[in-house]
Write a protein that holds these residues in place. Sequence first.
Motif, PDB file in Angstrom:
ATOM      1  N   ASN A  62      67.323  52.005  36.743  1.00  0.00           N
ATOM      2  CA  ASN A  62      67.208  51.325  37.718  1.00  0.00           C
ATOM      3  C   ASN A  62      66.737  50.437  38.099  1.00  0.00           C
ATOM      4  OD1 ASN A  62      68.374  51.132  40.431  1.00  0.00           O
ATOM      5  ND2 ASN A  62      67.440  53.181  41.324  1.00  0.00           N
ATOM      6  N   TRP A  63      67.160  48.916  37.735  1.00  0.00           N
ATOM      7  CA  TRP A  63      66.302  48.379  37.582  1.00  0.00           C
ATOM      8  C   TRP A  63      64.771  48.528  39.495  1.00  0.00           C
ATOM      9  CZ3 TRP A  63      63.855  45.593  34.062  1.00  0.00           C
ATOM     10  CH2 TRP A  63      64.878  46.260  32.720  1.00  0.00           C
ATOM     11  N   GLU A  64      65.529  49.442  40.461  1.00  0.00           N
ATOM     12  CA  GLU A  64      65.178  48.768  41.602  1.00  0.00           C
ATOM     13  C   GLU A  64      62.998  49.003  41.453  1.00  0.00           C
ATOM     14  OE1 GLU A  64      67.873  50.246  44.074  1.00  0.00           O
ATOM     15  OE2 GLU A  64      69.425  48.801  44.140  1.00  0.00           O
ATOM     16  N   ASP A  65      63.706  51.200  40.037  1.00  0.00           N
ATOM     17  CA  ASP A  65      62.640  50.865  39.923  1.00  0.00           C
ATOM     18  C   ASP A  65      61.822  50.793  39.407  1.00  0.00           C
ATOM     19  OD1 ASP A  65      63.738  53.802  41.579  1.00  0.00           O
ATOM     20  OD2 ASP A  65      64.478  54.474  39.923  1.00  0.00           O
ATOM     21  N   PHE A  66      61.919  49.169  39.293  1.00  0.00           N
ATOM     22  CA  PHE A  66      60.972  48.626  37.986  1.00  0.00           C
ATOM     23  C   PHE A  66      59.312  48.020  38.428  1.00  0.00           C
ATOM     24  CE2 PHE A  66      58.752  44.761  35.729  1.00  0.00           C
ATOM     25  CZ  PHE A  66      59.044  45.138  34.696  1.00  0.00           C
ATOM     26  N   PRO A  67      59.161  48.157  39.679  1.00  0.00           N
ATOM     27  CA  PRO A  67      57.883  47.579  40.603  1.00  0.00           C
ATOM     28  C   PRO A  67      56.930  48.927  40.721  1.00  0.00           C
ATOM     29  CG  PRO A  67      59.556  46.740  41.599  1.00  0.00           C
ATOM     30  CD  PRO A  67      60.628  47.898  40.890  1.00  0.00           C
ATOM     31  N   ARG A  68      57.613  50.239  40.445  1.00  0.00           N
ATOM     32  CA  ARG A  68      56.792  51.680  40.240  1.00  0.00           C
ATOM     33  C   ARG A  68      55.728  51.224  39.389  1.00  0.00           C
ATOM     34  NH1 ARG A  68      61.082  53.416  43.169  1.00  0.00           N
ATOM     35  NH2 ARG A  68      60.955  55.118  42.069  1.00  0.00           N
ATOM     36  N   LEU A  69      57.032  51.060  38.189  1.00  0.00           N
ATOM     37  CA  LEU A  69      56.001  51.122  36.956  1.00  0.00           C
ATOM     38  C   LEU A  69      56.146  52.384  36.505  1.00  0.00           C
ATOM     39  CD1 LEU A  69      53.605  48.345  36.972  1.00  0.00           C
ATOM     40  CD2 LEU A  69      55.545  47.852  35.879  1.00  0.00           C
ATOM     41  N   GLY A  70      57.408  52.791  36.528  1.00  0.00           N
ATOM     42  CA  GLY A  70      56.730  54.444  36.352  1.00  0.00           C
ATOM     43  C   GLY A  70      56.407  55.183  36.954  1.00  0.00           C
ATOM     44  N   MET A  71      55.865  55.047  38.283  1.00  0.00           N
ATOM     45  CA  MET A  71      55.599  56.384  38.874  1.00  0.00           C
ATOM     46  C   MET A  71      56.754  56.704  39.875  1.00  0.00           C
ATOM     47  SD  MET A  71      52.238  57.108  39.572  1.00  0.00           S
ATOM     48  CE  MET A  71      50.936  56.853  38.807  1.00  0.00           C
ATOM     49  N   PRO A  72      57.200  58.100  40.317  1.00  0.00           N
ATOM     50  CA  PRO A  72      57.869  58.389  41.298  1.00  0.00           C
ATOM     51  C   PRO A  72      58.442  57.714  42.788  1.00  0.00           C
ATOM     52  CG  PRO A  72      56.273  60.287  40.809  1.00  0.00           C
ATOM     53  CD  PRO A  72      56.158  58.978  40.131  1.00  0.00           C
ATOM     54  N   THR A  73      58.883  57.884  42.994  1.00  0.00           N
ATOM     55  CA  THR A  73      59.240  57.136  44.492  1.00  0.00           C
ATOM     56  C   THR A  73      57.884  57.879  45.692  1.00  0.00           C
ATOM     57  OG1 THR A  73      61.320  56.905  44.511  1.00  0.00           O
ATOM     58  CG2 THR A  73      60.331  56.548  46.366  1.00  0.00           C
ATOM     59  N   PRO A  74      56.870  57.278  46.044  1.00  0.00           N
ATOM     60  CA  PRO A  74      56.215  58.466  47.130  1.00  0.00           C
ATOM     61  C   PRO A  74      55.998  58.291  47.979  1.00  0.00           C
ATOM     62  CG  PRO A  74      55.323  55.950  46.625  1.00  0.00           C
ATOM     63  CD  PRO A  74      56.892  55.739  46.549  1.00  0.00           C
ATOM     64  N   VAL A  75      56.210  60.101  48.430  1.00  0.00           N
ATOM     65  CA  VAL A  75      56.723  60.731  49.800  1.00  0.00           C
ATOM     66  C   VAL A  75      55.776  61.520  50.467  1.00  0.00           C
ATOM     67  CG1 VAL A  75      58.760  62.256  48.241  1.00  0.00           C
ATOM     68  CG2 VAL A  75      56.330  63.114  48.548  1.00  0.00           C
ATOM     69  N   THR A  76      54.690  60.517  50.460  1.00  0.00           N
ATOM     70  CA  THR A  76      53.680  60.743  51.635  1.00  0.00           C
ATOM     71  C   THR A  76      52.432  59.645  52.159  1.00  0.00           C
ATOM     72  OG1 THR A  76      51.831  60.786  50.058  1.00  0.00           O
ATOM     73  CG2 THR A  76      52.617  62.606  50.670  1.00  0.00           C
ATOM     74  N   GLU A  77      52.040  59.643  53.025  1.00  0.00           N
ATOM     75  CA  GLU A  77      51.608  57.922  53.393  1.00  0.00           C
ATOM     76  C   GLU A  77      50.386  57.462  53.184  1.00  0.00           C
ATOM     77  OE1 GLU A  77      50.547  58.970  57.700  1.00  0.00           O
ATOM     78  OE2 GLU A  77      52.404  58.929  59.035  1.00  0.00           O
ATOM     79  N   GLU A  78      49.681  58.620  52.232  1.00  0.00           N
ATOM     80  CA  GLU A  78      49.113  58.147  51.083  1.00  0.00           C
ATOM     81  C   GLU A  78      49.051  57.632  49.838  1.00  0.00           C
ATOM     82  OE1 GLU A  78      47.396  61.127  54.707  1.00  0.00           O
ATOM     83  OE2 GLU A  78      49.029  61.271  52.675  1.00  0.00           O
ATOM     84  N   ALA A  79      50.384  58.409  48.995  1.00  0.00           N
ATOM     85  CA  ALA A  79      50.347  57.921  47.977  1.00  0.00           C
ATOM     86  C   ALA A  79      50.504  56.498  47.791  1.00  0.00           C
ATOM     87  CB  ALA A  79      51.922  58.306  47.497  1.00  0.00           C
ATOM     88  N   PRO A  80      51.538  55.652  48.909  1.00  0.00           N
ATOM     89  CA  PRO A  80      51.271  53.473  47.976  1.00  0.00           C
ATOM     90  C   PRO A  80      50.023  53.109  48.118  1.00  0.00           C
ATOM     91  CG  PRO A  80      52.672  54.957  50.131  1.00  0.00           C
ATOM     92  CD  PRO A  80      51.799  55.947  49.549  1.00  0.00           C
ATOM     93  N   ARG A  81      48.451  54.148  48.215  1.00  0.00           N
ATOM     94  CA  ARG A  81      47.463  53.292  48.246  1.00  0.00           C
ATOM     95  C   ARG A  81      47.809  53.663  46.356  1.00  0.00           C
ATOM     96  NH1 ARG A  81      42.409  52.404  50.253  1.00  0.00           N
ATOM     97  NH2 ARG A  81      43.127  52.695  51.945  1.00  0.00           N
ATOM     98  N   ILE A  82      47.970  54.721  46.053  1.00  0.00           N
ATOM     99  CA  ILE A  82      46.971  55.163  44.281  1.00  0.00           C
ATOM    100  C   ILE A  82      48.342  54.224  43.531  1.00  0.00           C
ATOM    101  CG2 ILE A  82      48.010  57.174  42.612  1.00  0.00           C
ATOM    102  CD1 ILE A  82      47.450  59.031  45.164  1.00  0.00           C
ATOM    103  N   LEU A  83      49.615  54.452  44.262  1.00  0.00           N
ATOM    104  CA  LEU A  83      50.983  52.934  43.331  1.00  0.00           C
ATOM    105  C   LEU A  83      50.050  51.759  43.449  1.00  0.00           C
ATOM    106  CD1 LEU A  83      54.250  52.220  42.503  1.00  0.00           C
ATOM    107  CD2 LEU A  83      54.033  52.555  44.719  1.00  0.00           C
ATOM    108  N   SER A  84      49.601  51.302  44.539  1.00  0.00           N
ATOM    109  CA  SER A  84      49.027  50.048  44.639  1.00  0.00           C
ATOM    110  C   SER A  84      47.699  49.965  43.188  1.00  0.00           C
ATOM    111  CB  SER A  84      48.504  49.580  45.960  1.00  0.00           C
ATOM    112  OG  SER A  84      47.889  48.074  45.633  1.00  0.00           O
ATOM    113  N   LEU A  85      46.931  50.752  43.031  1.00  0.00           N
ATOM    114  CA  LEU A  85      45.973  51.268  41.945  1.00  0.00           C
ATOM    115  C   LEU A  85      47.056  50.874  40.746  1.00  0.00           C
ATOM    116  CD1 LEU A  85      42.559  51.506  42.191  1.00  0.00           C
ATOM    117  CD2 LEU A  85      43.479  54.185  41.989  1.00  0.00           C
ATOM    118  N   TRP A  86      47.843  51.671  40.355  1.00  0.00           N
ATOM    119  CA  TRP A  86      48.222  51.883  39.701  1.00  0.00           C
ATOM    120  C   TRP A  86      49.050  50.170  39.170  1.00  0.00           C
ATOM    121  CZ3 TRP A  86      49.033  54.463  35.259  1.00  0.00           C
ATOM    122  CH2 TRP A  86      50.180  54.494  34.844  1.00  0.00           C
TER     123      TRP A  86
END
Length: 322
Positions: free
Chosen positions: A37-61
Amino acid sequence: MSPNGSDRSSRRPMRRKLPQVLTAGLVLATASGCSYNWEDFPRLGMPTPVTEEAPRILSLWQGSWAAALATGVLVWGLILWSVIFHRRSRTKVEVPQQTRYNMPIEALYTVVPLIIVSVFFYFTARDESKLLELSPKPAHTINVVGYQWSWGFNYIENVEGSPSTGDEVPKELDAIPDKFREDFPKDAGGVYDVGIPGTRNPQNGNPGPTLWLPKGEKVRFVLTSRDVIHSFWVVPFLMKQDVIPGHTNSFEVTPKKEGTYMGKCAELCGVDHSRMLFNVKIVSPERYQQHLEELAEKGQTGYVPAGIEQTDPARNAETNKL
């Protein structure tokens, strides 16, 4: 036959096979990409975040990947530039001019890696400090107990149907340091749930016990172990933390997306480590309270032992919140 002639003849089969190898690789890459699913490509292998804190981790990744890609492009460019413009067939020079003790170049390849590491360290330390920051009074506190080979969950809550504990903290939670127990709700009789490797989620059949969380409300996890080092990893939280005997770790999240998600132990803890699975079910606050009352009705009131008790110096060595 001359050595050079032998080399040329040995290269011919490889040259004939090269188009076949490239074609097979292209077909394999295309076939494996059909289900992506090319919509998942910006996450570079990470799953969809389900907490308010997880996007900070995704941004660092994502930032780490961008920095690594930029560095790689620079290095690959320099390599290709050297290969193309300094090849022997172009210069006709047997041994090119040698460069020694070039201080600007030596300073460059010393300073640049230090700058790269320093930038990575700054952003990692900044985000880690924020992610491990504890609020004064979380809405909910759950003691996650790791043991060979499953998990126990102590819901430290005031639950209708659970016995009163007064101002005293139950002895089952003695392993938890005072700095965490100070934030426990008063008179929290609590309820618990425990699992074994054969436990299954009744809704989807996934292995392991199920940890329930309320959507939109901050939850503090207090992590303790009964035996060896485990690691508490809820995959869509995008983070994990070690569960260490004789040492208590803690972090907080605010779930924001309802659903049932996978959790596992991420630390090799023995022969049945692969069976230390669990589920995380995020529901509405009302359904969460209903589940706690259901546990009380089943007789699962009070708490299971939290784990190995810490020595007095270790229990309260850190007097300030992280």
